[in-house]
Write an enzyme that holds these catalytic residues in place. Structure first.
Site, PDB file in Angstrom:
ATOM      1  N   HIS A 101       0.341  -0.743   0.104  1.00  0.00           N
ATOM      2  CA  HIS A 101       0.225   0.458   0.105  1.00  0.00           C
ATOM      3  C   HIS A 101       0.920   0.767   0.038  1.00  0.00           C
ATOM      4  O   HIS A 101       1.999   1.424   0.736  1.00  0.00           O
ATOM      5  CB  HIS A 101      -0.744   0.035   0.846  1.00  0.00           C
ATOM      6  CG  HIS A 101      -1.951  -1.106   1.324  1.00  0.00           C
ATOM      7  ND1 HIS A 101      -1.387  -2.477   2.011  1.00  0.00           N
ATOM      8  CD2 HIS A 101      -3.155  -0.857   1.410  1.00  0.00           C
ATOM      9  CE1 HIS A 101      -2.096  -3.047   2.471  1.00  0.00           C
ATOM     10  NE2 HIS A 101      -3.898  -2.175   1.902  1.00  0.00           N
ATOM     11  N   ASP A 104       2.383   2.051   3.187  1.00  0.00           N
ATOM     12  CA  ASP A 104       3.377   0.984   4.019  1.00  0.00           C
ATOM     13  C   ASP A 104       5.151   1.732   3.777  1.00  0.00           C
ATOM     14  O   ASP A 104       5.364   1.398   4.180  1.00  0.00           O
ATOM     15  CB  ASP A 104       3.310  -0.617   3.468  1.00  0.00           C
ATOM     16  CG  ASP A 104       2.016  -0.847   3.190  1.00  0.00           C
ATOM     17  OD1 ASP A 104       0.913  -0.302   4.558  1.00  0.00           O
ATOM     18  OD2 ASP A 104       0.829  -1.552   2.445  1.00  0.00           O
ATOM     19  N   GLU A 268      -8.982 -14.084  -1.738  1.00  0.00           N
ATOM     20  CA  GLU A 268      -7.985 -13.820  -0.622  1.00  0.00           C
ATOM     21  C   GLU A 268      -8.932 -14.962   0.315  1.00  0.00           C
ATOM     22  O   GLU A 268     -10.175 -15.613   0.284  1.00  0.00           O
ATOM     23  CB  GLU A 268      -8.359 -12.915   0.101  1.00  0.00           C
ATOM     24  CG  GLU A 268      -7.368 -12.912   1.509  1.00  0.00           C
ATOM     25  CD  GLU A 268      -7.055 -11.955   2.948  1.00  0.00           C
ATOM     26  OE1 GLU A 268      -6.624 -10.515   1.863  1.00  0.00           O
ATOM     27  OE2 GLU A 268      -7.496 -12.070   3.750  1.00  0.00           O
ATOM     28  N   HIS A 271     -10.844 -13.903   2.978  1.00  0.00           N
ATOM     29  CA  HIS A 271     -12.650 -13.374   3.506  1.00  0.00           C
ATOM     30  C   HIS A 271     -13.315 -14.483   2.451  1.00  0.00           C
ATOM     31  O   HIS A 271     -14.032 -14.254   2.934  1.00  0.00           O
ATOM     32  CB  HIS A 271     -12.136 -12.100   2.468  1.00  0.00           C
ATOM     33  CG  HIS A 271     -10.616 -11.108   2.443  1.00  0.00           C
ATOM     34  ND1 HIS A 271     -10.336 -10.222   2.050  1.00  0.00           N
ATOM     35  CD2 HIS A 271     -10.313 -10.949   3.911  1.00  0.00           C
ATOM     36  CE1 HIS A 271      -9.420 -10.068   1.910  1.00  0.00           C
ATOM     37  NE2 HIS A 271      -9.953  -9.792   3.635  1.00  0.00           N
ATOM     38  N   ASP A 296      -4.465 -13.785  -3.026  1.00  0.00           N
ATOM     39  CA  ASP A 296      -3.889 -13.644  -1.821  1.00  0.00           C
ATOM     40  C   ASP A 296      -4.066 -14.778  -0.211  1.00  0.00           C
ATOM     41  O   ASP A 296      -4.790 -15.456   0.098  1.00  0.00           O
ATOM     42  CB  ASP A 296      -4.769 -12.298  -1.260  1.00  0.00           C
ATOM     43  CG  ASP A 296      -4.233 -10.827  -1.535  1.00  0.00           C
ATOM     44  OD1 ASP A 296      -3.626 -10.582  -1.656  1.00  0.00           O
ATOM     45  OD2 ASP A 296      -4.715  -9.974  -1.035  1.00  0.00           O
ATOM     46  N   ASP A 307     -10.644 -12.151  10.581  1.00  0.00           N
ATOM     47  CA  ASP A 307      -9.563 -12.198   9.663  1.00  0.00           C
ATOM     48  C   ASP A 307      -8.467 -12.342  10.361  1.00  0.00           C
ATOM     49  O   ASP A 307      -7.736 -11.514  10.446  1.00  0.00           O
ATOM     50  CB  ASP A 307      -9.788 -10.628   9.295  1.00  0.00           C
ATOM     51  CG  ASP A 307      -8.933 -11.140   6.778  1.00  0.00           C
ATOM     52  OD1 ASP A 307      -8.990 -11.703   6.658  1.00  0.00           O
ATOM     53  OD2 ASP A 307      -8.378  -9.790   6.565  1.00  0.00           O
ATOM     54  N   ASP A 309      -5.938 -13.721   9.034  1.00  0.00           N
ATOM     55  CA  ASP A 309      -4.767 -14.086   7.789  1.00  0.00           C
ATOM     56  C   ASP A 309      -3.637 -14.963   8.385  1.00  0.00           C
ATOM     57  O   ASP A 309      -2.214 -14.479   8.328  1.00  0.00           O
ATOM     58  CB  ASP A 309      -4.003 -12.457   7.690  1.00  0.00           C
ATOM     59  CG  ASP A 309      -5.454 -11.686   6.673  1.00  0.00           C
ATOM     60  OD1 ASP A 309      -5.857 -12.611   6.358  1.00  0.00           O
ATOM     61  OD2 ASP A 309      -4.917 -10.360   7.401  1.00  0.00           O
ATOM     62  N   ASP A 339      -1.077 -12.514   1.824  1.00  0.00           N
ATOM     63  CA  ASP A 339      -1.320 -11.400   2.112  1.00  0.00           C
ATOM     64  C   ASP A 339      -1.231 -12.109   3.936  1.00  0.00           C
ATOM     65  O   ASP A 339      -2.545 -12.274   4.579  1.00  0.00           O
ATOM     66  CB  ASP A 339      -2.400 -10.829   2.112  1.00  0.00           C
ATOM     67  CG  ASP A 339      -3.018  -9.577   2.647  1.00  0.00           C
ATOM     68  OD1 ASP A 339      -2.088  -9.691   3.949  1.00  0.00           O
ATOM     69  OD2 ASP A 339      -3.699  -9.184   2.582  1.00  0.00           O
TER      70      ASP A 339
END
Ligand code: XLS
Ligand code: CA
Ligand code: CA
Length: 438
Positions: A101, A104, A268, A271, A296, A307, A309, A339
């Protein structure tokens, strides 16, 4: 350049019998699976935000992660050290791609002008590091959710000034992605959703979201940018109802607004499960419609409703995921972007290596198993047989649109003693087990 991650060596491939925790047991970059090497199939990418910006903070406690740049006070010097550390990590791990991003890579300043200037500075450094290492940008994106200005969303905000700011931010993020030859650009919904309909004009918000994407497509043409646009579905979090709920919702949205030819989907895994689907369901739907773009690669904890991750380790999920990716013809612009983040208690730098080795080995095993499933037609032949009734007789007439309700009624009254065959799910699960076991 001095070494930053001193506890992480270059990760070698040592094969399934190795006991070395800092070695790959299954991911052997140059080994061929079918007509491509593992490296070409899997196109691994590291997510800048989780691995290099994530602090480990949670609603109950502050950050825990220890990183080599922690003691640098100046935010731009810190960002530069982080960038150097990131590329050292990519090289030690042997991945070819990364994703970021805008916020980031460069810290936000007090004004948009200064923020953009900082972005230009870091973009120049990233460009050098990319040239030195050969690591490429899989996709870039804009962070339209952390700053409080996005409290009501970005393109779907009730405040037109926020819409304008978000447009300016995405414009800049597209420019730096283009400058770095990014292969893709991702739109994840951020806060594009709502908390309560009591204060929400859903029709206007959806139309505005579509207007925002149209503007992005126009600007992409102005820039001569080749990157593939992706939309990444997510059903909830941070808003209670995210507009890009799942693949089906995103396809419906894109088709309704005539935007489908400009986008593909970034699926993802976590998700998918948040939307009460499996990873492979989301991939299958996207591939069935020719919209599977990138992935992802992570996994959720099915006992938790958010989430999480995790770095992926579930070889059933990676096998069924790679099955869909191979069936789609493999990646073109896309890849497998981790991710994914470390648990809060895994705070040492070396944990970054353990997490990514686990993910890369899990996908390497998934790739091999999926390749064999396809080569042996282990599932295909069963599915073909299961639908054989549509290849001849009345089934072929249905498929070829030769019959309507009247003809079907005439057929059904003569053929009303129906016999079905077993779906054999347990038999098929046994087969899958055999392939996953290798
Ligand atoms: C958050 C999303 C996000 C996107 C990029 O849940 O996964 O990280 O991938 O904005
Ligand atoms: Ca994501
Ligand atoms: Ca996520």
């Amino acid at each position: 350049m001095s070494e930053m991650f001193k506890d992480i060596p270059k990760i070698p491939y040592e094969g399934p019998d190795s006991k070395n925790p800092l070695a790959f047991k299954h991911y052997n970059a140059d080994e061929k699976v079918g007509d491509k090497t593992m490296r070409e199939h899997l196109r691994f990418s590291v997510a800048y935000w989780h691995s290099f910006c994530g602090t480990g903070a949670d609603p109950f406690g502050v950050g825990t992660m220890i990183r080599p740049w922690d003691d640098i006070a100046d935010p731009m010097e810190k960002a530069k050290a982080r960038a150097r550390g990131a590329f050292e990590f990519f090289q030690k791990l042997g991945v070819d791609f990364f994703c970021f991003h805008d916020r980031d890579i460069a810290p936000e300043a007090d004004t948009l002008r200064e923020t953009n200037r900082r972005l230009d500075d870091i973009t120049a450094l990233l460009k050098e590091l990319m040239q030195e290492t050969g690591v490429q940008l899989l996709w870039g994106t804009a962070c339209l959710f952390v700053n409080p200005r996005f409290v009501h969303g970005a393109a779907s905000s009730c405040n037109a000034d926020v819409f304008a700011y978000a447009a300016a931010q995405v414009k800049k993020a597209m420019e730096i992605t283009h400058e770095l030859n990014g292969l893709g650009y991702t739109f994840w919904g951020g806060r594009e959703g709502y908390e309560t309909l009591l204060n929400t004009n859903m029709g206007l918000e959806l139309d505005n979201l579509a207007r925002f994407f149209e503007m992005a497509v126009d600007y992409k043409n102005d820039l001569g940018m080749q990157a593939q646009f992706y939309i990444e579905p997510k059903p909830k979090e941070p808003t209670k109802h995210q507009y890009d709920f799942d693949v089906a919702t995103v396809l419906g949205f894109l088709e309704h607004y005539g935007l489908d030819k400009h986008f593909k989907i970034n699926v993802e895994a976590n998700h998918a499960t948040l939307a009460a689907h499996t990873f492979e369901h989301e991939l299958r739907l996207a591939r069935t419609r020719g919209m599977l773009g990138s992935v992802d690669a992570n996994e959720g904890d099915l006992l938790l409703g958010w989430d999480t991750d995790h770095l992926p380790t579930d070889v059933y999920a990676t096998t069924l995921g790679m099955y869909e990716i191979l069936k789609a013809g493999g990646f073109t612009t896309g890849g497998l972007n981790f991710d994914a983040k470390l648990r809060r208690a895994s705070f040492e730098p070396v944990d970054l290596a353990h997490g990514h080795i686990a993910g890369m080995d899990a996908f390497a095993r998934g790739l091999k198993a999926a390749h064999r499933l396809i080569e042996d037609q282990a599932l295909d032949s069963f599915i073909e047989e299961r639908y054989a009734s549509y290849t001849t007789g009345i089934g072929a007439d249905i498929v070829n649109k030769k019959v309507g309700f009247k003809e079907l009624e005439a057929y059904a009254v003569e053929n009303d003693q129906i016999r079905n065959a077993s779906g054999r799910e347990e038999y098929l699960r046994n087969i899958l087990n055999q392939y996953v076991a290798g």
